[in-house]
Design a protein around this motif. Structure first.
Motif, PDB file in Angstrom:
ATOM      1  N   GLU B  25       0.837  -1.203   0.000  1.00 43.72           N
ATOM      2  CA  GLU B  25       0.000   0.000   0.000  1.00 43.72           C
ATOM      3  C   GLU B  25       0.866   1.244   0.000  1.00 43.72           C
ATOM      4  N   VAL B  26       1.904   1.233   0.830  1.00 40.21           N
ATOM      5  CA  VAL B  26       2.797   2.393   0.905  1.00 40.21           C
ATOM      6  C   VAL B  26       3.449   2.640  -0.447  1.00 40.21           C
ATOM      7  N   LEU B  29       0.972   4.169  -2.824  1.00 45.50           N
ATOM      8  CA  LEU B  29       0.689   5.567  -2.511  1.00 45.50           C
ATOM      9  C   LEU B  29       1.850   6.457  -2.907  1.00 45.50           C
ATOM     10  N   ARG B  30       3.090   5.983  -2.640  1.00 43.11           N
ATOM     11  CA  ARG B  30       4.259   6.780  -3.018  1.00 43.11           C
ATOM     12  C   ARG B  30       4.294   6.997  -4.527  1.00 43.11           C
ATOM     13  N   GLN B  32       1.723   7.010  -6.508  1.00 42.47           N
ATOM     14  CA  GLN B  32       0.673   7.969  -6.837  1.00 42.47           C
ATOM     15  C   GLN B  32       1.120   9.391  -6.558  1.00 42.47           C
ATOM     16  N   ILE B  33       1.806   9.573  -5.442  1.00 42.27           N
ATOM     17  CA  ILE B  33       2.274  10.921  -5.094  1.00 42.27           C
ATOM     18  C   ILE B  33       3.256  11.416  -6.136  1.00 42.27           C
ATOM     19  N   GLU B  34       4.192  10.525  -6.545  1.00 44.66           N
ATOM     20  CA  GLU B  34       5.157  10.941  -7.570  1.00 44.66           C
ATOM     21  C   GLU B  34       4.445  11.345  -8.842  1.00 44.66           C
ATOM     22  N   LEU B  36       1.381  12.400  -9.231  1.00 43.87           N
ATOM     23  CA  LEU B  36       0.649  13.654  -9.044  1.00 43.87           C
ATOM     24  C   LEU B  36       1.601  14.830  -8.963  1.00 43.87           C
ATOM     25  N   THR B  37       2.783  14.603  -8.336  1.00 48.17           N
ATOM     26  CA  THR B  37       3.759  15.694  -8.264  1.00 48.17           C
ATOM     27  C   THR B  37       4.216  16.072  -9.658  1.00 48.17           C
ATOM     28  N   GLY B  40       1.567  17.877 -11.418  1.00 47.50           N
ATOM     29  CA  GLY B  40       1.437  19.238 -10.898  1.00 47.50           C
ATOM     30  C   GLY B  40       2.520  20.153 -11.416  1.00 47.50           C
TER      31      GLY B  40
ATOM     32  N   SER C  10       0.879  21.390  -5.874  1.00 50.95           N
ATOM     33  CA  SER C  10       0.901  19.944  -5.709  1.00 50.95           C
ATOM     34  C   SER C  10       2.293  19.433  -5.448  1.00 50.95           C
ATOM     35  N   MET C 241      -3.857  16.134  -2.864  1.00 48.43           N
ATOM     36  CA  MET C 241      -3.281  16.511  -4.148  1.00 48.43           C
ATOM     37  C   MET C 241      -4.298  16.315  -5.265  1.00 48.43           C
TER      38      MET C 241
END
Lengths: 351, 45, 247
Positions: B25-26, B29-30, B32-34, B36-37, B40, C10, C241
């Motif tokens: 899961e971690v 999520l990591r 996904q964050i990358e 999205l970053t 962005g 973000s 985000m």
């Protein structure tokens, strides 16, 4: 087209109070003039019309009194005669400006001054009176609706009786087992029947589209919970009134003794307390028909155990006092959960 | 004793399975964050 | 909620989230090492230090892990209650994470309690399950908190899910003592058909072993809790985000 139909429907029965929400949406200029003519012919002159609109010019033209609502508070109010479009626009810009926003947040809203800042005995009595009136109003609405359609009570009763039938076939008890078995079957029927009925307390409102209105109205949240609880309890009592005699007759059991009646009264109340609460929690959940039983049944374990044990004791040895500890536990459960529910209810229905 | 072994086996399998689940899961999520970053950064609004 | 002026870019959110998760930190490493070490010690004690039990023999060693898991499960649900109350009171994400993480771990531990209890019951009592007070209450507990997790999953909106879960968290916890009492009374009214073979009592070595296991599992609980809470923090970042992106 929809808009005109909706307007026609609203005007059909010549309402005393007419509520209009952005009535000019979707209407061309000609239709707006027609609407104005229609309203001036009757409602605007004879009845009370409350209109919400973003069109300042329209509002000024049609209304006698103009008010601006900001975050639920009246921040401006004036007679339309004293205003021009320019002055209204200025007032609007002024009260919805940054400064006004900050000020409104800081000071307690003026229009909610029905709550006295000092809880004097008189105001406490007034608040209690208001609380009671609100609760009774909601309860009456529910009871009147139910009396008209009799959907919930019929469904619940038939289902509970069917459950008893299924249990009879599934377990085929012999006569010696009747008191213990019967008590269990009875309470299982009450729970399953009850679960069907409890859900409607809030889910029913949601389906009819009235839940939002109920939550937006400035009711004391606890009054809402109490009213729904009372309605659900009435439902359970109606169920008991039918199911108990039928059950007693079918299985030849002495149901009309104080211990049994007390257990039924208390047990159904306990179920209603938890059931109403979870009905509110699951009202907006997608899988609510599954979630209500899933949440209710584990928490109702003390009720099932206490109620069926007490009933079994009473049916098996009428007149013995063995039921009393169980009744005590039922009462304690009801009291504690009821108190907790009252405190928690506010948090459930915040939107 | 078979039962003793079974009981402890279940416990450790269960715990490690949960840890593994958390780990994946971690990682998800990591990732996904990358994503999205990066999105962005490319399209700042 | 629109923050017209203060949208966090973000990329900033993302950097913060990833970096806070990837630096393990000395504290975390020490804690993990401690957990690992104490668990090894406890396991050594369970299998090699503690004597075989007088009545049940070696099978009794299940007792140490079964009881430890049970205690930690109860503790986990107390923490769920604390987290729920905290969230209802303060509305900050941290409390919600605490409640959710502890509930998950609690359900895991309760499942293991039920399974180890069943495995233990078989050789000792000859049955796979017994409706004794503690096992039965554990089963009810399992259902309450599984329901809690299901409810969380069923509500999409983060704040509403947190609030609904907090309500169930408080109610569930209040219900547990009453449940236990009712099950306990019920048990005395309907005693079990077979007489349950009791254990002979705990020797000092056994007590020490039990204590070691309790400490070890408490450390494990804390470790899992922290792990899970960090994960929930990451999940929040993703949520934020994505929301910023579509706003």
């Amino acid at each position: 087209m929809q808009q005109r139909l909706a307007l026609a429907r609203a005007l059909l029965h010549s309402p005393t109070v007419l509520l209009l929400d952005e009535p000019d949406t979707g209407l061309d200029l000609e239709s707006i003039s027609e609407l104005e003519a229609l309203l001036r012919a009757g409602p605007l002159n004879e009845n009370t019309v409350v209109m919400a609109t973003h069109d300042l010019e329209l509002g000024l033209r049609w209304a006698d009194q103009v008010a601006i609502l900001h975050h639920g508070t009246f921040v401006f109010q004036a007679s339309a005669r004293d205003l021009t479009l320019e002055t209204l626009k200025q007032a609007y810009q002024k009260v919805t400006g940054e400064a006004a926003r900050a000020v409104t947040r800081a000071r307690p809203p003026a229009s909610r001054s029905t709550e006295a800042p000092v809880a004097s005995p008189a105001s406490r009595v007034a608040r209690a009176g208001l609380f009671l009136t609100q609760g009774i109003a909601i309860l009456r609405k529910d009871l009147v609706q139910e009396l008209r359609t009799r959907e919930a009570v019929t469904g619940t009763i038939i289902f509970a009786l069917l459950a008893l039938l299924v249990f009879q076939f599934a377990f085929a008890p012999n006569p010696e087992m009747a008191p213990a078995w019967g008590a269990g079957a009875l309470w299982a029927s009450f729970i399953f029947g009850g679960m069907l009925g409890f859900g409607r307390a809030f889910a029913g409102e949601r389906d009819k589209g009235t839940l939002e209105g109920l939550l937006l109205a400035p009711f004391d949240r606890s009054a809402l919970y109490l009213a729904k609880l009372a309605a659900n309890y009435c439902l359970m009592l109606a169920l008991a009134v039918v199911a108990l005699p039928v059950f007693g007759a079918m299985f030849n059991l002495p149901v009309f003794q104080p211990a049994v009646l007390a257990t039924v009264a208390l047990g159904t109340f306990a179920l209603a307390v938890v059931g109403t609460l979870f009905s509110a929690v699951t009202a907006n959940v997608r899988t609510r028909e599954l979630m209500l039983p899933t949440l209710l049944l584990p928490l109702a374990v003390p009720v099932v155990i206490s109620a069926s044990s007490a009933t079994a004791d009473a049916l098996g040895s009428p007149g013995s006092l063995n039921s009393l500890p169980w009744l005590g536990l039922l009462a304690a459960f009801s009291g504690i959960i009821f108190a907790v529910a009252l405190v928690l209810f506010e948090h459930i229905v915040e939107e | 004793m078979g039962y003793l072994f079974a009981a402890y086996a279940v416990v450790w399998v269960g715990l490690f399975a949960y840890l593994f689940l958390l780990g994946s899961e971690v990682r998800g999520l990591r990732r996904q964050i990358e994503e999205l970053t990066r999105a962005g950064d490319e399209h700042p609004h | 909620m629109q923050h017209s002026g203060d949208v966090a870019p973000s990329s900033q959110l993302g950097q913060a989230a990833v970096s806070s998760g990837s630096r393990p930190g000395t504290w975390t490493l020490l804690a993990s090492a401690f957990t690992f070490a104490i668990m090894l010690v406890a396991l050594y004690a369970t299998f090699l230090y503690a004597p075989a039990e007088a009545v049940q023999g070696n099978v009794f060693r299940i007792f140490y892990v079964h009881l430890s898991l049970a205690w930690l499960a109860y503790l986990a649900f107390v923490v769920v209650f604390v987290g729920s109350v905290g969230y209802l009171w303060r509305q900050t994400r941290g409390w919600d994470h605490l409640a959710k993480a502890s509930a998950e771990i609690g359900v895991l531990f309760t499942t293991l309690v039920l399974v180890t209890g069943s495995i233990w019951a078989r050789p000792v009592w000859g049955v796979w399950w017994t409706w004794d007070a503690r096992l039965t209450t554990s089963l009810v507990l399992w259902f309450i908190y599984v329901g809690y997790l299901m409810l969380r999953g069923a509500i999409g909106d983060r704040e509403r899910a947190a609030r609904a879960a907090a309500v169930v968290g408080v109610l569930g916890f209040v219900d547990v003592p009453i449940s236990f009492l009712s099950v306990f009374w019920w048990r005395t009214v309907h005693p079990p058909a077979t007489t349950v073979a009791e254990s002979g009592g705990l020797t000092p070595e056994m007590r020490i072993t039990l204590l070691l296991m309790l400490v070890a599992f408490t450390a494990l609980y804390v470790f899992l809790l922290r792990f899970k809470m960090v994960l929930e923090g990451l999940r929040d970042s993703v949520w934020d985000m994505e929301r910023d992106r579509t706003s």
